[in-house]
Motif scaffolding. Structure first.
Motif, PDB file in Angstrom:
ATOM      1  N   VAL A 117      24.914  29.779  37.187  1.00  0.00           N
ATOM      2  CA  VAL A 117      24.828  31.243  37.124  1.00  0.00           C
ATOM      3  C   VAL A 117      24.776  31.820  38.535  1.00  0.00           C
ATOM      4  CG1 VAL A 117      23.349  33.189  36.433  1.00  0.00           C
ATOM      5  CG2 VAL A 117      23.742  31.279  34.846  1.00  0.00           C
ATOM      6  N   HIS A 118      24.003  31.195  39.403  1.00  0.00           N
ATOM      7  CA  HIS A 118      23.830  31.679  40.779  1.00  0.00           C
ATOM      8  C   HIS A 118      25.119  31.515  41.583  1.00  0.00           C
ATOM      9  CE1 HIS A 118      19.351  30.382  40.149  1.00  0.00           C
ATOM     10  NE2 HIS A 118      19.724  31.345  39.344  1.00  0.00           N
ATOM     11  N   VAL A 119      25.751  30.361  41.432  1.00  0.00           N
ATOM     12  CA  VAL A 119      27.006  30.106  42.147  1.00  0.00           C
ATOM     13  C   VAL A 119      28.090  31.060  41.646  1.00  0.00           C
ATOM     14  CG1 VAL A 119      28.835  28.410  42.554  1.00  0.00           C
ATOM     15  CG2 VAL A 119      26.431  27.700  42.636  1.00  0.00           C
ATOM     16  N   ALA A 120      28.193  31.202  40.340  1.00  0.00           N
ATOM     17  CA  ALA A 120      29.229  32.070  39.768  1.00  0.00           C
ATOM     18  C   ALA A 120      29.046  33.525  40.206  1.00  0.00           C
ATOM     19  CB  ALA A 120      29.240  31.965  38.245  1.00  0.00           C
ATOM     20  N   ALA A 121      27.812  34.005  40.218  1.00  0.00           N
ATOM     21  CA  ALA A 121      27.565  35.389  40.637  1.00  0.00           C
ATOM     22  C   ALA A 121      27.962  35.595  42.089  1.00  0.00           C
ATOM     23  CB  ALA A 121      26.098  35.756  40.427  1.00  0.00           C
ATOM     24  N   SER A 122      27.576  34.665  42.952  1.00  0.00           N
ATOM     25  CA  SER A 122      27.897  34.803  44.378  1.00  0.00           C
ATOM     26  C   SER A 122      29.397  34.708  44.636  1.00  0.00           C
ATOM     27  CB  SER A 122      27.150  33.742  45.184  1.00  0.00           C
ATOM     28  OG  SER A 122      25.763  33.975  45.124  1.00  0.00           O
ATOM     29  N   THR A 123      30.064  33.790  43.946  1.00  0.00           N
ATOM     30  CA  THR A 123      31.508  33.673  44.166  1.00  0.00           C
ATOM     31  C   THR A 123      32.252  34.842  43.535  1.00  0.00           C
ATOM     32  OG1 THR A 123      31.635  32.080  42.336  1.00  0.00           O
ATOM     33  CG2 THR A 123      31.600  31.181  44.564  1.00  0.00           C
ATOM     34  N   GLN A 124      31.747  35.381  42.425  1.00  0.00           N
ATOM     35  CA  GLN A 124      32.374  36.575  41.844  1.00  0.00           C
ATOM     36  C   GLN A 124      32.199  37.768  42.774  1.00  0.00           C
ATOM     37  OE1 GLN A 124      34.394  36.767  39.024  1.00  0.00           O
ATOM     38  NE2 GLN A 124      34.863  38.696  40.059  1.00  0.00           N
ATOM     39  N   ASN A 125      31.042  37.865  43.428  1.00  0.00           N
ATOM     40  CA  ASN A 125      30.857  38.919  44.437  1.00  0.00           C
ATOM     41  C   ASN A 125      31.934  38.806  45.509  1.00  0.00           C
ATOM     42  OD1 ASN A 125      28.490  39.826  43.199  1.00  0.00           O
ATOM     43  ND2 ASN A 125      27.157  38.604  44.519  1.00  0.00           N
ATOM     44  N   THR A 126      32.241  37.580  45.892  1.00  0.00           N
ATOM     45  CA  THR A 126      33.261  37.331  46.913  1.00  0.00           C
ATOM     46  C   THR A 126      34.629  37.771  46.418  1.00  0.00           C
ATOM     47  OG1 THR A 126      31.946  35.526  47.811  1.00  0.00           O
ATOM     48  CG2 THR A 126      34.297  35.557  48.382  1.00  0.00           C
ATOM     49  N   VAL A 127      34.962  37.446  45.184  1.00  0.00           N
ATOM     50  CA  VAL A 127      36.244  37.886  44.609  1.00  0.00           C
ATOM     51  C   VAL A 127      36.309  39.411  44.590  1.00  0.00           C
ATOM     52  CG1 VAL A 127      37.655  37.936  42.510  1.00  0.00           C
ATOM     53  CG2 VAL A 127      36.570  35.790  43.234  1.00  0.00           C
ATOM     54  N   ASP A 128      35.228  40.047  44.172  1.00  0.00           N
ATOM     55  CA  ASP A 128      35.204  41.516  44.115  1.00  0.00           C
ATOM     56  C   ASP A 128      35.418  42.128  45.501  1.00  0.00           C
ATOM     57  OD1 ASP A 128      34.680  41.195  41.403  1.00  0.00           O
ATOM     58  OD2 ASP A 128      32.540  41.673  41.592  1.00  0.00           O
ATOM     59  N   ARG A 129      34.744  41.578  46.505  1.00  0.00           N
ATOM     60  CA  ARG A 129      34.920  42.083  47.878  1.00  0.00           C
ATOM     61  C   ARG A 129      36.335  41.827  48.376  1.00  0.00           C
ATOM     62  NH1 ARG A 129      29.397  39.569  48.503  1.00  0.00           N
ATOM     63  NH2 ARG A 129      28.010  41.352  48.296  1.00  0.00           N
ATOM     64  N   ALA A 130      36.869  40.663  48.055  1.00  0.00           N
ATOM     65  CA  ALA A 130      38.232  40.328  48.479  1.00  0.00           C
ATOM     66  C   ALA A 130      39.240  41.293  47.856  1.00  0.00           C
ATOM     67  CB  ALA A 130      38.553  38.883  48.113  1.00  0.00           C
ATOM     68  N   VAL A 132      41.306  33.523  49.659  1.00  0.00           N
ATOM     69  CA  VAL A 132      39.918  33.661  49.220  1.00  0.00           C
ATOM     70  C   VAL A 132      39.854  33.950  47.723  1.00  0.00           C
ATOM     71  CG1 VAL A 132      37.827  35.078  49.426  1.00  0.00           C
ATOM     72  CG2 VAL A 132      39.070  34.390  51.481  1.00  0.00           C
ATOM     73  N   ILE A 133      40.713  34.838  47.243  1.00  0.00           N
ATOM     74  CA  ILE A 133      40.660  35.203  45.825  1.00  0.00           C
ATOM     75  C   ILE A 133      40.927  33.986  44.954  1.00  0.00           C
ATOM     76  CG2 ILE A 133      41.801  36.548  44.011  1.00  0.00           C
ATOM     77  CD1 ILE A 133      42.106  38.809  46.106  1.00  0.00           C
ATOM     78  N   ASN A 134      41.930  33.222  45.290  1.00  0.00           N
ATOM     79  CA  ASN A 134      42.263  32.034  44.507  1.00  0.00           C
ATOM     80  C   ASN A 134      41.127  31.006  44.560  1.00  0.00           C
ATOM     81  OD1 ASN A 134      43.967  30.517  42.845  1.00  0.00           O
ATOM     82  ND2 ASN A 134      44.907  29.498  44.589  1.00  0.00           N
ATOM     83  N   ALA A 135      40.609  30.757  45.747  1.00  0.00           N
ATOM     84  CA  ALA A 135      39.560  29.751  45.907  1.00  0.00           C
ATOM     85  C   ALA A 135      38.259  30.176  45.218  1.00  0.00           C
ATOM     86  CB  ALA A 135      39.313  29.480  47.388  1.00  0.00           C
ATOM     87  N   ALA A 136      37.803  31.383  45.498  1.00  0.00           N
ATOM     88  CA  ALA A 136      36.540  31.832  44.908  1.00  0.00           C
ATOM     89  C   ALA A 136      36.690  32.026  43.400  1.00  0.00           C
ATOM     90  CB  ALA A 136      36.067  33.121  45.578  1.00  0.00           C
ATOM     91  N   GLY A 137      37.820  32.554  42.968  1.00  0.00           N
ATOM     92  CA  GLY A 137      38.056  32.710  41.534  1.00  0.00           C
ATOM     93  C   GLY A 137      38.070  31.373  40.811  1.00  0.00           C
ATOM     94  N   GLY A 138      38.668  30.368  41.437  1.00  0.00           N
ATOM     95  CA  GLY A 138      38.666  29.029  40.861  1.00  0.00           C
ATOM     96  C   GLY A 138      37.263  28.455  40.791  1.00  0.00           C
ATOM     97  N   SER A 139      36.461  28.753  41.795  1.00  0.00           N
ATOM     98  CA  SER A 139      35.069  28.283  41.793  1.00  0.00           C
ATOM     99  C   SER A 139      34.289  28.895  40.640  1.00  0.00           C
ATOM    100  CB  SER A 139      34.385  28.624  43.116  1.00  0.00           C
ATOM    101  OG  SER A 139      34.966  27.904  44.164  1.00  0.00           O
ATOM    102  N   VAL A 140      34.463  30.182  40.415  1.00  0.00           N
ATOM    103  CA  VAL A 140      33.786  30.846  39.296  1.00  0.00           C
ATOM    104  C   VAL A 140      34.163  30.160  37.988  1.00  0.00           C
ATOM    105  CG1 VAL A 140      33.610  32.989  37.959  1.00  0.00           C
ATOM    106  CG2 VAL A 140      33.622  33.095  40.452  1.00  0.00           C
TER     107      VAL A 140
END
Length: 162
Positions: free
Chosen positions: A78-91, A49-57
């Motif tokens: 901006v919206h996509v990056a914020a949501s995927t960064q939230n995912t990285v933070d949770r991961a 998840v970290i690799n995938a979401a981080g790459g998306s950001v």
């Protein structure tokens, strides 16, 4: 897929909160889906998840910063990056908690940590209503991968790609 597998194994772990071995086994499975460099074996896809979401950001920000990016792309990036960064933070929180579970010497100490992991694992996809307004938005601390996908769809629609 990695986030779904993490949530599945978090749910499985909580089926036996009094069994340290069970909790640790499923926590290792969760860690493999989140960051396979932390736990190299498990039911995940081996990407994390970290690799995938981080790459998306990274890539959505690159798209937004390109000279020919449309206002639509800049806005929804901006919206996509914020949501995927939230995912990285949770991961990353899941990894920190998971390592504590692996180090635990009894189920009584591990189970509350696994419960926190289960909550965060669900939030990888769903996000959370952090500001209590009754909605889960794309904003920092709220949206997860579902919000990112929603806004990628808006971006694609705005570009005539859907």
């Amino acid at each position: 897929g990695e986030a779904e597998t993490a949530a599945l194994h978090a749910g499985l772990a909580m089926q036996k909160p009094d069994d340290l071995g069970w909790l640790q086994t499923h926590t290792r499975h969760i860690l493999h889906t989140i960051d396979p460099t932390v736990e190299t074996q498990g039911p995940g896809l081996g990407y994390g998840v970290i690799n995938a979401a981080g790459g998306s950001v990274k890539h959505v920000n690159l798209a937004a910063q390109s000279d020919d990016a449309t206002d639509n792309v800049r806005t929804h990036a901006v919206h996509v990056a914020a949501s995927t960064q939230n995912t990285v933070d949770r991961a990353n929180q899941i990894v920190a908690l998971g390592l504590q579970v692996i180090a635990a010497t009894n189920a009584a100490d591990a189970a509350p940590l696994v419960q926190q992991i289960a909550t965060l694992a669900d939030q990888l996809l769903l996000g959370v209503d952090a500001n209590g307004d009754g909605e889960i938005s794309w904003q920092q601390g709220e949206g997860g991968l579902n919000a990112a996908a929603k806004h990628m769809g808006f971006m694609a629609d705005g570009e005539g790609l859907s």
